[in-house]
Motif scaffolding. Structure first.
Motif, PDB file in Angstrom:
ATOM      1  N   ALA A 139      50.280  34.918  35.838  1.00  0.00           N
ATOM      2  CA  ALA A 139      50.582  36.305  35.485  1.00  0.00           C
ATOM      3  C   ALA A 139      49.622  37.258  36.193  1.00  0.00           C
ATOM      4  CB  ALA A 139      50.497  36.496  33.971  1.00  0.00           C
ATOM      5  N   PHE A 140      48.355  36.900  36.238  1.00  0.00           N
ATOM      6  CA  PHE A 140      47.358  37.734  36.911  1.00  0.00           C
ATOM      7  C   PHE A 140      47.670  37.876  38.395  1.00  0.00           C
ATOM      8  CE2 PHE A 140      43.298  38.090  39.215  1.00  0.00           C
ATOM      9  CZ  PHE A 140      42.887  39.334  38.738  1.00  0.00           C
ATOM     10  N   VAL A 141      48.028  36.780  39.038  1.00  0.00           N
ATOM     11  CA  VAL A 141      48.353  36.816  40.467  1.00  0.00           C
ATOM     12  C   VAL A 141      49.623  37.637  40.709  1.00  0.00           C
ATOM     13  CG1 VAL A 141      49.051  35.397  42.441  1.00  0.00           C
ATOM     14  CG2 VAL A 141      47.118  34.698  41.020  1.00  0.00           C
ATOM     15  N   LEU A 142      50.633  37.469  39.862  1.00  0.00           N
ATOM     16  CA  LEU A 142      51.858  38.259  40.000  1.00  0.00           C
ATOM     17  C   LEU A 142      51.566  39.757  39.909  1.00  0.00           C
ATOM     18  CD1 LEU A 142      54.390  36.189  37.872  1.00  0.00           C
ATOM     19  CD2 LEU A 142      54.633  36.743  40.297  1.00  0.00           C
ATOM     20  N   VAL A 143      50.772  40.142  38.930  1.00  0.00           N
ATOM     21  CA  VAL A 143      50.437  41.556  38.751  1.00  0.00           C
ATOM     22  C   VAL A 143      49.542  42.045  39.881  1.00  0.00           C
ATOM     23  CG1 VAL A 143      49.180  43.181  37.271  1.00  0.00           C
ATOM     24  CG2 VAL A 143      50.770  41.543  36.255  1.00  0.00           C
ATOM     25  N   LEU A 144      48.569  41.248  40.269  1.00  0.00           N
ATOM     26  CA  LEU A 144      47.632  41.652  41.310  1.00  0.00           C
ATOM     27  C   LEU A 144      48.335  41.835  42.651  1.00  0.00           C
ATOM     28  CD1 LEU A 144      44.626  42.144  41.987  1.00  0.00           C
ATOM     29  CD2 LEU A 144      44.518  39.737  42.650  1.00  0.00           C
ATOM     30  N   VAL A 145      49.177  40.909  43.026  1.00  0.00           N
ATOM     31  CA  VAL A 145      49.823  40.952  44.344  1.00  0.00           C
ATOM     32  C   VAL A 145      51.026  41.890  44.346  1.00  0.00           C
ATOM     33  CG1 VAL A 145      51.057  39.585  46.062  1.00  0.00           C
ATOM     34  CG2 VAL A 145      49.004  38.668  44.981  1.00  0.00           C
ATOM     35  N   PHE A 146      51.979  41.652  43.458  1.00  0.00           N
ATOM     36  CA  PHE A 146      53.235  42.387  43.513  1.00  0.00           C
ATOM     37  C   PHE A 146      53.180  43.753  42.836  1.00  0.00           C
ATOM     38  CE2 PHE A 146      54.561  37.933  43.995  1.00  0.00           C
ATOM     39  CZ  PHE A 146      55.121  38.045  45.257  1.00  0.00           C
ATOM     40  N   GLY A 147      52.184  43.991  42.016  1.00  0.00           N
ATOM     41  CA  GLY A 147      52.021  45.310  41.415  1.00  0.00           C
ATOM     42  C   GLY A 147      51.101  46.213  42.209  1.00  0.00           C
ATOM     43  N   PRO A 198      49.449  48.673  45.052  1.00  0.00           N
ATOM     44  CA  PRO A 198      49.994  49.840  45.751  1.00  0.00           C
ATOM     45  C   PRO A 198      50.558  49.485  47.131  1.00  0.00           C
ATOM     46  CG  PRO A 198      47.815  50.327  44.884  1.00  0.00           C
ATOM     47  CD  PRO A 198      48.063  48.874  44.659  1.00  0.00           C
ATOM     48  N   TRP A 199      49.960  48.536  47.794  1.00  0.00           N
ATOM     49  CA  TRP A 199      50.409  48.158  49.131  1.00  0.00           C
ATOM     50  C   TRP A 199      51.790  47.515  49.075  1.00  0.00           C
ATOM     51  CZ3 TRP A 199      45.659  46.754  47.055  1.00  0.00           C
ATOM     52  CH2 TRP A 199      44.616  47.605  47.424  1.00  0.00           C
ATOM     53  N   TYR A 200      51.989  46.582  48.166  1.00  0.00           N
ATOM     54  CA  TYR A 200      53.294  45.949  48.031  1.00  0.00           C
ATOM     55  C   TYR A 200      54.326  46.965  47.535  1.00  0.00           C
ATOM     56  CZ  TYR A 200      57.133  42.998  46.591  1.00  0.00           C
ATOM     57  OH  TYR A 200      58.385  42.462  46.445  1.00  0.00           O
ATOM     58  N   SER A 201      53.946  47.784  46.567  1.00  0.00           N
ATOM     59  CA  SER A 201      54.875  48.768  46.009  1.00  0.00           C
ATOM     60  C   SER A 201      55.353  49.744  47.081  1.00  0.00           C
ATOM     61  CB  SER A 201      54.211  49.539  44.868  1.00  0.00           C
ATOM     62  OG  SER A 201      53.853  48.666  43.830  1.00  0.00           O
ATOM     63  N   ASP A 202      54.435  50.222  47.908  1.00  0.00           N
ATOM     64  CA  ASP A 202      54.821  51.129  48.989  1.00  0.00           C
ATOM     65  C   ASP A 202      55.724  50.422  49.991  1.00  0.00           C
ATOM     66  OD1 ASP A 202      53.334  53.121  47.812  1.00  0.00           O
ATOM     67  OD2 ASP A 202      51.597  52.830  49.129  1.00  0.00           O
ATOM     68  N   TRP A 203      55.391  49.178  50.320  1.00  0.00           N
ATOM     69  CA  TRP A 203      56.203  48.430  51.273  1.00  0.00           C
ATOM     70  C   TRP A 203      57.610  48.208  50.733  1.00  0.00           C
ATOM     71  CZ3 TRP A 203      58.739  43.785  50.753  1.00  0.00           C
ATOM     72  CH2 TRP A 203      59.352  43.297  51.918  1.00  0.00           C
ATOM     73  N   VAL A 204      57.726  47.791  49.487  1.00  0.00           N
ATOM     74  CA  VAL A 204      59.036  47.471  48.924  1.00  0.00           C
ATOM     75  C   VAL A 204      59.892  48.730  48.786  1.00  0.00           C
ATOM     76  CG1 VAL A 204      58.597  47.596  46.423  1.00  0.00           C
ATOM     77  CG2 VAL A 204      60.131  45.879  47.301  1.00  0.00           C
ATOM     78  N   ASP A 205      59.267  49.862  48.483  1.00  0.00           N
ATOM     79  CA  ASP A 205      60.028  51.109  48.375  1.00  0.00           C
ATOM     80  C   ASP A 205      60.557  51.562  49.732  1.00  0.00           C
ATOM     81  OD1 ASP A 205      59.672  51.236  45.654  1.00  0.00           O
ATOM     82  OD2 ASP A 205      57.974  52.618  45.757  1.00  0.00           O
ATOM     83  N   ASP A 206      59.780  51.336  50.775  1.00  0.00           N
ATOM     84  CA  ASP A 206      60.158  51.792  52.115  1.00  0.00           C
ATOM     85  C   ASP A 206      61.095  50.840  52.849  1.00  0.00           C
ATOM     86  OD1 ASP A 206      58.556  53.995  51.705  1.00  0.00           O
ATOM     87  OD2 ASP A 206      56.835  53.158  52.796  1.00  0.00           O
ATOM     88  N   ASN A 207      61.084  49.550  52.490  1.00  0.00           N
ATOM     89  CA  ASN A 207      61.759  48.560  53.318  1.00  0.00           C
ATOM     90  C   ASN A 207      62.860  47.759  52.639  1.00  0.00           C
ATOM     91  OD1 ASN A 207      60.139  48.863  55.791  1.00  0.00           O
ATOM     92  ND2 ASN A 207      58.472  48.211  54.454  1.00  0.00           N
ATOM     93  N   THR A 208      63.234  48.112  51.423  1.00  0.00           N
ATOM     94  CA  THR A 208      64.289  47.349  50.753  1.00  0.00           C
ATOM     95  C   THR A 208      65.378  48.277  50.252  1.00  0.00           C
ATOM     96  OG1 THR A 208      63.184  47.440  48.606  1.00  0.00           O
ATOM     97  CG2 THR A 208      62.706  45.527  50.002  1.00  0.00           C
TER      98      THR A 208
END
Length: 163
Positions: A18-26, A28-38
């Motif tokens: 759970a910690f890794v899921l929140v740390l990686v996928f939550g 700001p870098w992943y969030s910005d990428w997913v908003d721009d590229n999906t």
């Protein structure tokens, strides 16, 4: 000497997942990428955006209260996952490691944690309403339903915590 499953507890492994899921996928870098590229109208885009649900952000210009309240959902998700993994009987009462009850206990813990984390975090926002809290809890439980199997797999095969 390898530290295999012999030293892994089901609640500890699930909490780490759970910690890794929140740390990686939550992040700001992943969030910005997913908003721009999906594309949210495709299954893959929807899934990748769902992974970023417990978004956390920090900014040096934000006050400590704003950072904590803004990131409370992500913090509570990890803390409540650990709590529910210890409280749910599947991982503690399983007679043998790797039983399906450990998988479902981990999955259920993440569903409950997502719902309660969103509900509690919404109550700390300015001008909270009961309707917004219910909507947030539904979104959190939905996130847990579709992502919680990862936590269930992580807790699968761990020891009960006591021998």
């Amino acid at each position: 000497m390898a530290l295999g499953n012999r030293y892994k507890t089901a609640p500890g492994a699930g909490t780490l997942a759970a910690f890794v899921l929140v740390l990686v996928f939550g992040s700001p870098w992943y969030s910005d990428w997913v908003d721009d590229n999906t594309d949210p109208e495709t299954a893959g885009g929807w899934w990748l955006r769902l992974l970023s649900w417990p978004r956390w952000r920090f900014d040096a210009s934000d006050s400590l209260r704003d950072v904590i309240v803004g990131d409370l959902k992500a913090i509570l998700l990890v803390v409540l996952t650990a709590l529910f993994l210890y409280l749910l009987p599947g991982s503690q009462l399983a007679r043998a490691r790797g039983t399906i009850s450990q998988f479902f206990a981990g999955w259920a813990a993440y569903i409950f944690a997502g719902g309660f984390a969103a509900l509690l975090a919404t109550l700390f926002l300015s001008n909270p309403s009961l309707l917004s809290a219910f909507r947030a809890a539904g979104a959190g439980a939905g996130y847990g339903l579709f992502v919680g199997w990862i936590v269930g797999l992580a807790s699968l095969g761990g020891w009960r915590g006591t021998r």
